[in-house]
Design a protein around this motif. Structure first.
Motif: not given
Length: 166
Positions: A120-134, A146-152
């Protein structure tokens, strides 16, 4: 060395220098002393004692209501855990590991004759695919942009407590 080869090497060096510049940010603000997640609000907060440093909208497991009980249930754990590892080469854009399962989680799953799962992780979006949100789409993790994950990733150190509430 020929001029064309020098230019090629210079171009490669310039290109590579930009690769890591946004991925591994630095942070010199107040220490993150705790992470708080409210599953029902789809919000996560990085705290310095009682002060909110940053808040984030999050996506959770595909079946987010209730605590994680067994592997594959699509739920995000509830309770107190710790950030126990970092993965800069994650299949998702950076990740911070959550210390699930604890001994109580293991006992609960074993009582049901199943595995509690893990990873179980805190992570950004999947690599090599469209971002998934919502929508809640992970297998039980906590996802951000991804930008938020870089800050975190820059702000949170290993062994930081994380409290995950229903």
């Amino acid at each position: 060395m020929t001029l064309s080869r020098r230019l090629l090497l210079l171009g490669i060096a310039v290109g590579l220098s930009g690769c890591g510049s946004s991925r591994f940010r630095s942070y010199d603000g107040p220490e993150v002393t705790r992470i708080v997640v409210f599953k029902d609000e789809l919000r996560m907060y990085l705290m310095h004692r009682d002060t909110v440093l940053r808040g984030f909208d999050i996506d959770l497991g595909f079946a987010p209501v209730g605590p994680k009980q067994v592997e594959g249930d699509g739920k995000t754990p509830e309770g107190r855990y710790r950030i126990d590892r970092r993965n800069p080469n994650s299949s998702f854009h950076l990740s911070l590991g959550i210390s699930y399962p604890n001994t109580a989680d293991v006992a609960r799953a074993r009582a049901l004759g199943q595995s509690p799962g893990g990873d179980i992780f805190i992570h950004g979006q999947p690599n090599l695919t469209r971002p998934r949100t919502g929508e809640n789409w992970t297998a039980g993790c906590i996802a951000v942009t991804n930008r938020e994950m870089e800050d975190i990733y820059a702000m949170v150190k290993n062994d930081t407590p994380i409290d995950i509430y229903p």
